[in-house]
Write a protein that holds these residues in place. Structure first.
Motif, PDB file in Angstrom:
ATOM      1  N   UNK A   1      13.353  14.403  14.831  1.00  0.00           N
ATOM      2  CA  UNK A   1      11.988  14.562  14.327  1.00  0.00           C
ATOM      3  C   UNK A   1      11.984  14.943  12.847  1.00  0.00           C
ATOM      4  N   UNK A   2      12.831  15.891  12.466  1.00  0.00           N
ATOM      5  CA  UNK A   2      12.881  16.317  11.066  1.00  0.00           C
ATOM      6  C   UNK A   2      13.380  15.181  10.178  1.00  0.00           C
ATOM      7  N   UNK A   3      14.358  14.420  10.654  1.00  0.00           N
ATOM      8  CA  UNK A   3      14.868  13.284   9.882  1.00  0.00           C
ATOM      9  C   UNK A   3      13.759  12.287   9.583  1.00  0.00           C
ATOM     10  N   UNK A   4      12.980  11.975  10.585  1.00  0.00           N
ATOM     11  CA  UNK A   4      11.891  11.012  10.394  1.00  0.00           C
ATOM     12  C   UNK A   4      10.797  11.609   9.512  1.00  0.00           C
ATOM     13  N   UNK A   5      10.497  12.893   9.696  1.00  0.00           N
ATOM     14  CA  UNK A   5       9.485  13.536   8.860  1.00  0.00           C
ATOM     15  C   UNK A   5       9.919  13.655   7.400  1.00  0.00           C
ATOM     16  N   UNK A   6      11.214  13.763   7.148  1.00  0.00           N
ATOM     17  CA  UNK A   6      11.704  13.798   5.769  1.00  0.00           C
ATOM     18  C   UNK A   6      11.675  12.414   5.135  1.00  0.00           C
ATOM     19  N   UNK A   7      11.574  11.378   5.941  1.00  0.00           N
ATOM     20  CA  UNK A   7      11.562  10.001   5.442  1.00  0.00           C
ATOM     21  C   UNK A   7      10.159   9.435   5.309  1.00  0.00           C
ATOM     22  N   UNK A   8       9.296   9.783   6.258  1.00  0.00           N
ATOM     23  CA  UNK A   8       7.948   9.215   6.318  1.00  0.00           C
ATOM     24  C   UNK A   8       6.960  10.359   6.536  1.00  0.00           C
ATOM     25  N   UNK A   9       5.930  10.398   5.715  1.00  0.00           N
ATOM     26  CA  UNK A   9       4.888  11.405   5.867  1.00  0.00           C
ATOM     27  C   UNK A   9       3.540  10.719   5.970  1.00  0.00           C
ATOM     28  N   UNK A  10       2.948  10.781   7.129  1.00  0.00           N
ATOM     29  CA  UNK A  10       1.626  10.205   7.367  1.00  0.00           C
ATOM     30  C   UNK A  10       1.554   8.727   6.988  1.00  0.00           C
ATOM     31  N   UNK A  11       2.666   8.016   7.207  1.00  0.00           N
ATOM     32  CA  UNK A  11       2.712   6.590   6.911  1.00  0.00           C
ATOM     33  C   UNK A  11       3.191   6.264   5.515  1.00  0.00           C
TER      34      UNK A  11
ATOM     35  N   UNK B   1       0.833  -1.187   0.000  1.00  0.00           N
ATOM     36  CA  UNK B   1       0.000   0.000   0.000  1.00  0.00           C
ATOM     37  C   UNK B   1       0.871   1.242   0.000  1.00  0.00           C
ATOM     38  N   UNK B   2       0.283   2.345  -0.392  1.00  0.00           N
ATOM     39  CA  UNK B   2       0.997   3.614  -0.320  1.00  0.00           C
ATOM     40  C   UNK B   2       1.283   3.947   1.142  1.00  0.00           C
ATOM     41  N   UNK B   3       0.352   3.618   2.018  1.00  0.00           N
ATOM     42  CA  UNK B   3       0.515   3.837   3.454  1.00  0.00           C
ATOM     43  C   UNK B   3       1.208   2.604   4.039  1.00  0.00           C
ATOM     44  N   UNK B   4       2.529   2.578   3.952  1.00  0.00           N
ATOM     45  CA  UNK B   4       3.272   1.370   4.271  1.00  0.00           C
ATOM     46  C   UNK B   4       3.857   1.340   5.676  1.00  0.00           C
ATOM     47  N   UNK B   5       3.792   2.427   6.424  1.00  0.00           N
ATOM     48  CA  UNK B   5       4.378   2.459   7.760  1.00  0.00           C
ATOM     49  C   UNK B   5       3.274   2.723   8.781  1.00  0.00           C
ATOM     50  N   UNK B   6       3.216   1.868   9.800  1.00  0.00           N
ATOM     51  CA  UNK B   6       2.239   2.019  10.868  1.00  0.00           C
ATOM     52  C   UNK B   6       2.808   2.837  12.021  1.00  0.00           C
TER      53      UNK B   6
ATOM     54  N   UNK C   1       3.002   7.247  15.500  1.00  0.00           N
ATOM     55  CA  UNK C   1       2.091   6.251  14.948  1.00  0.00           C
ATOM     56  C   UNK C   1       1.323   6.881  13.786  1.00  0.00           C
ATOM     57  N   UNK C   2       1.150   6.100  12.740  1.00  0.00           N
ATOM     58  CA  UNK C   2       0.488   6.587  11.536  1.00  0.00           C
ATOM     59  C   UNK C   2      -0.733   5.736  11.237  1.00  0.00           C
ATOM     60  N   UNK C   3      -1.746   6.352  10.648  1.00  0.00           N
ATOM     61  CA  UNK C   3      -2.879   5.601  10.120  1.00  0.00           C
ATOM     62  C   UNK C   3      -3.366   6.344   8.886  1.00  0.00           C
ATOM     63  N   UNK C   4      -3.803   5.612   7.857  1.00  0.00           N
ATOM     64  CA  UNK C   4      -4.283   6.279   6.649  1.00  0.00           C
ATOM     65  C   UNK C   4      -5.431   7.225   6.979  1.00  0.00           C
ATOM     66  N   UNK C   5      -5.437   8.424   6.433  1.00  0.00           N
ATOM     67  CA  UNK C   5      -6.477   9.391   6.788  1.00  0.00           C
ATOM     68  C   UNK C   5      -7.874   8.962   6.357  1.00  0.00           C
TER      69      UNK C   5
ATOM     70  N   UNK D   1       6.091   6.208   2.847  1.00  0.00           N
ATOM     71  CA  UNK D   1       7.540   6.210   2.780  1.00  0.00           C
ATOM     72  C   UNK D   1       7.973   7.151   1.659  1.00  0.00           C
ATOM     73  N   UNK D   2       8.685   8.224   2.014  1.00  0.00           N
ATOM     74  CA  UNK D   2       9.105   9.218   1.028  1.00  0.00           C
ATOM     75  C   UNK D   2      10.526   9.001   0.537  1.00  0.00           C
ATOM     76  N   UNK D   3      11.427   8.672   1.439  1.00  0.00           N
ATOM     77  CA  UNK D   3      12.844   8.599   1.075  1.00  0.00           C
ATOM     78  C   UNK D   3      13.533   7.548   1.920  1.00  0.00           C
ATOM     79  N   UNK D   4      14.502   6.845   1.298  1.00  0.00           N
ATOM     80  CA  UNK D   4      15.240   5.829   2.042  1.00  0.00           C
ATOM     81  C   UNK D   4      16.751   5.997   1.912  1.00  0.00           C
ATOM     82  N   UNK D   5      17.207   6.945   1.122  1.00  0.00           N
ATOM     83  CA  UNK D   5      18.647   7.179   0.959  1.00  0.00           C
ATOM     84  C   UNK D   5      19.131   8.133   2.050  1.00  0.00           C
ATOM     85  N   UNK D   6      20.082   7.680   2.859  1.00  0.00           N
ATOM     86  CA  UNK D   6      20.519   8.473   4.009  1.00  0.00           C
ATOM     87  C   UNK D   6      21.128   9.808   3.615  1.00  0.00           C
ATOM     88  N   UNK D   7      21.854   9.857   2.498  1.00  0.00           N
ATOM     89  CA  UNK D   7      22.479  11.122   2.109  1.00  0.00           C
ATOM     90  C   UNK D   7      21.444  12.153   1.672  1.00  0.00           C
TER      91      UNK D   7
END
Length: 185
Positions: A121-131, A2-7, A23-27, A133-139
């Motif tokens: 917090x910003x690191x996690x928000x740049x990686x995951x938005x509302x569940x 699913x697009x919402x892949x992180x709980x 914690x995330x849940x699909x809107x 997954x936006x980015x997985x490359x650390x650099x």
């Protein structure tokens, strides 16, 4: 998948106490009840007890796929639905962990995480938005966290005519389609 892949994304210290939890849940999903704080803490305690006795990086706990990795004492957990691709989720978790390692200059113990909570917090928000997954490359993640704004936003430069609004909606539609295409590939 699913697009919402992180709980949830959790960081627990060496005793199982919460350092960070989101914690995330699909809107649009009103059937799944949101966990109360007591339920969250119970889940985190049980998860910590289970992972403290194992040396794996991936497991199924409470009908959720959990990928986790140790930092310098604390552990970072990504909780996902069981049908998600565990290799992809583990790669995303490693990207977050490595970005934190770079941003905190290899000081990822509890005190450093608490002292730099804004960066965490910003690191996690740049990686995951509302569940999602936006980015997985650390650099990429770490460069987004450290990037400063180029200029102050100003309402004086915005064109509110019909042509300007059409242009703004076209730009938003284009960016949204780029994000969706990235997630699907």
């Amino acid at each position: 998948m699913s697009l919402y892949s992180v709980t949830a994304l959790l960081i627990l210290d060496h005793t199982g106490k919460r350092i960070f939890a989101k914690y995330y849940s699909p809107p649009h999903d009103t059937e799944v009840p949101k966990l109360t704080l007591a339920e969250q803490l119970k889940f985190e305690k049980g998860l910590f007890e289970k992972t403290s006795r194992q040396n794996n990086d991936i497991l199924i706990y409470d009908n959720e796929l959990v990928v986790y990795k140790a930092l310098m004492g604390p552990k970072i957990y990504m909780v996902c639905p069981p049908e998600e691709n565990e290799a992809m989720m583990f790669q995303a978790l490693m990207g977050i962990r490595d970005a934190l390692d770079v941003l905190l200059e290899s000081q990822t113990d509890r005190d450093a995480l608490m002292a730099n909570y804004d960066r965490v917090t910003i690191t996690i928000d740049e990686s995951i938005d509302n569940g999602i997954l936006l980015e997985s490359e650390f650099n990429v993640i770490s460069s987004r966290v450290t990037q400063e704004a180029n200029e102050e936003p100003s309402l004086q430069n915005i064109d509110f005519t019909e042509k300007g609004l059409r242009s703004m909606f076209g730009f938003a539609r284009e960016k949204l389609s780029q994000v969706v295409k990235q997630q699907l590939t």
